[in-house]
Design a protein around this motif. Structure first.
Motif, short mmCIF file in Angstrom:
data_model
loop_
_atom_site.label_atom_id
_atom_site.label_comp_id
_atom_site.label_asym_id
_atom_site.label_seq_id
_atom_site.Cartn_x
_atom_site.Cartn_y
_atom_site.Cartn_z
N VAL A 63 -10.62 36.54 -21.61
CA VAL A 63 -10.93 35.14 -21.89
C VAL A 63 -12.15 35.04 -22.79
CG1 VAL A 63 -11.61 32.95 -20.85
CG2 VAL A 63 -9.85 34.34 -19.77
N LYS A 64 -13.18 35.83 -22.49
CA LYS A 64 -14.40 35.80 -23.32
C LYS A 64 -14.12 36.26 -24.74
CE LYS A 64 -17.78 36.35 -19.65
NZ LYS A 64 -18.85 37.18 -19.10
N LEU A 65 -13.30 37.30 -24.88
CA LEU A 65 -12.96 37.81 -26.21
C LEU A 65 -12.20 36.77 -27.02
CD1 LEU A 65 -12.79 40.12 -28.29
CD2 LEU A 65 -10.72 40.88 -27.12
N ILE A 66 -11.20 36.17 -26.42
CA ILE A 66 -10.41 35.15 -27.12
C ILE A 66 -11.28 33.95 -27.48
CG2 ILE A 66 -8.46 33.56 -26.93
CD1 ILE A 66 -7.52 36.43 -27.15
N LYS A 67 -12.10 33.48 -26.55
CA LYS A 67 -12.98 32.34 -26.83
C LYS A 67 -13.99 32.68 -27.92
CE LYS A 67 -12.74 29.84 -22.46
NZ LYS A 67 -13.49 29.36 -21.30
N LEU A 68 -14.50 33.90 -27.91
CA LEU A 68 -15.43 34.33 -28.96
C LEU A 68 -14.76 34.26 -30.32
CD1 LEU A 68 -18.12 35.69 -29.88
CD2 LEU A 68 -16.92 37.85 -29.58
N LEU A 69 -13.54 34.77 -30.42
CA LEU A 69 -12.83 34.75 -31.70
C LEU A 69 -12.48 33.33 -32.12
CD1 LEU A 69 -10.57 37.87 -31.25
CD2 LEU A 69 -12.49 37.62 -32.83
N LEU A 70 -12.06 32.49 -31.18
CA LEU A 70 -11.75 31.11 -31.51
C LEU A 70 -12.99 30.36 -31.99
CD1 LEU A 70 -9.29 30.20 -28.63
CD2 LEU A 70 -8.74 30.41 -31.06
N SER A 71 -14.15 30.71 -31.46
CA SER A 71 -15.39 30.03 -31.87
C SER A 71 -15.81 30.43 -33.28
CB SER A 71 -16.51 30.32 -30.88
OG SER A 71 -16.94 31.66 -30.99
N GLN A 72 -15.22 31.46 -33.84
CA GLN A 72 -15.57 31.93 -35.18
C GLN A 72 -14.70 31.31 -36.27
OE1 GLN A 72 -18.33 33.87 -35.49
NE2 GLN A 72 -18.44 33.54 -33.29
N THR A 73 -13.88 30.33 -35.93
CA THR A 73 -12.95 29.77 -36.90
C THR A 73 -13.50 28.58 -37.67
OG1 THR A 73 -11.89 28.45 -35.19
CG2 THR A 73 -10.91 30.59 -35.67
N SER A 74 -14.80 28.34 -37.57
CA SER A 74 -15.40 27.26 -38.37
C SER A 74 -15.87 27.83 -39.71
CB SER A 74 -16.56 26.61 -37.63
OG SER A 74 -17.56 27.59 -37.39
N ILE A 75 -15.99 26.97 -40.70
CA ILE A 75 -16.44 27.40 -42.02
C ILE A 75 -17.95 27.47 -42.03
CG2 ILE A 75 -16.50 26.80 -44.46
CD1 ILE A 75 -13.76 25.48 -44.05
N ASP A 76 -18.49 28.59 -42.47
CA ASP A 76 -19.93 28.81 -42.50
C ASP A 76 -20.30 29.41 -43.86
OD1 ASP A 76 -22.56 29.47 -42.11
OD2 ASP A 76 -22.19 30.84 -40.43
N PRO A 77 -21.16 28.73 -44.63
CA PRO A 77 -21.53 29.26 -45.95
C PRO A 77 -22.29 30.59 -45.87
CG PRO A 77 -22.73 27.22 -45.48
CD PRO A 77 -21.75 27.42 -44.38
N MET A 78 -22.90 30.88 -44.73
CA MET A 78 -23.61 32.15 -44.58
C MET A 78 -22.66 33.29 -44.18
SD MET A 78 -26.65 31.89 -45.52
CE MET A 78 -27.28 33.45 -44.92
N ALA A 79 -21.44 32.95 -43.87
CA ALA A 79 -20.46 33.97 -43.49
C ALA A 79 -19.12 33.68 -44.18
CB ALA A 79 -20.30 34.01 -41.98
N PRO A 80 -19.09 33.85 -45.51
CA PRO A 80 -17.84 33.57 -46.21
C PRO A 80 -16.73 34.51 -45.71
CG PRO A 80 -19.40 34.68 -47.66
CD PRO A 80 -20.12 34.38 -46.38
N MET A 81 -15.58 33.97 -45.52
CA MET A 81 -14.39 34.70 -45.06
C MET A 81 -14.42 35.05 -43.57
SD MET A 81 -12.45 34.79 -47.70
CE MET A 81 -11.19 35.96 -47.26
#
Length: 129
Positions: A63-81
């Protein structure tokens, strides 16, 4: 899809042992632009190359792994791609039965309707609610 490699190369960072013997902590801010992108690219490659290890990780803290990955789906100019690599990770995990059961147990919390309207996606809000 086979393993995917990041496009660019960065200098290798070494972590020196903490002289006080206390546990090392992750950096509070990214050491360079694209740091999160590179971490997610490594995760995507590991998921592709070592599915048995991912199965073990899902059993320990899926659950923590999936939630961590889902939380990374926002657009961030400091982390392109970073968003795209997170989607690759989630897509590969969705092929595994263990991850499918973890994902099916997640609870829908809703959507930030105001943020979607401000982004010009008001029609999407109506179809989700």
């Amino acid at each position: 899809l086979g393993p995917v490699t990041p496009v660019r190369q960065h200098a290798v960072y070494t972590i020196k042992a903490n002289p006080r013997g206390s546990p090392m902590r992750a950096p509070r801010s990214a050491p360079y632009k694209g740091y999160r992108t590179d971490l997610l690219a490594i995760m995507a490659n590991l998921i592709c190359a070592y599915p048995d290890g991912v199965t073990d990780a899902l059993q320990i803290g899926g659950v923590k792994l999936i939630k961590l990955l889902l939380s990374q789906t926002s657009i961030d100019p400091m982390a392109p791609m970073a968003r795209e690599w997170a989607i690759v990770c989630i897509g590969k995990l969705c092929e595994m039965p263990e991850a499918q059961s973890v994902i099916s147990d997640l609870e829908w919390k809703g959507v930030d309707e105001q943020a979607l309207r401000e982004a010009g996606l008001g029609q999407l809000t109506e179809s989700l609610v």
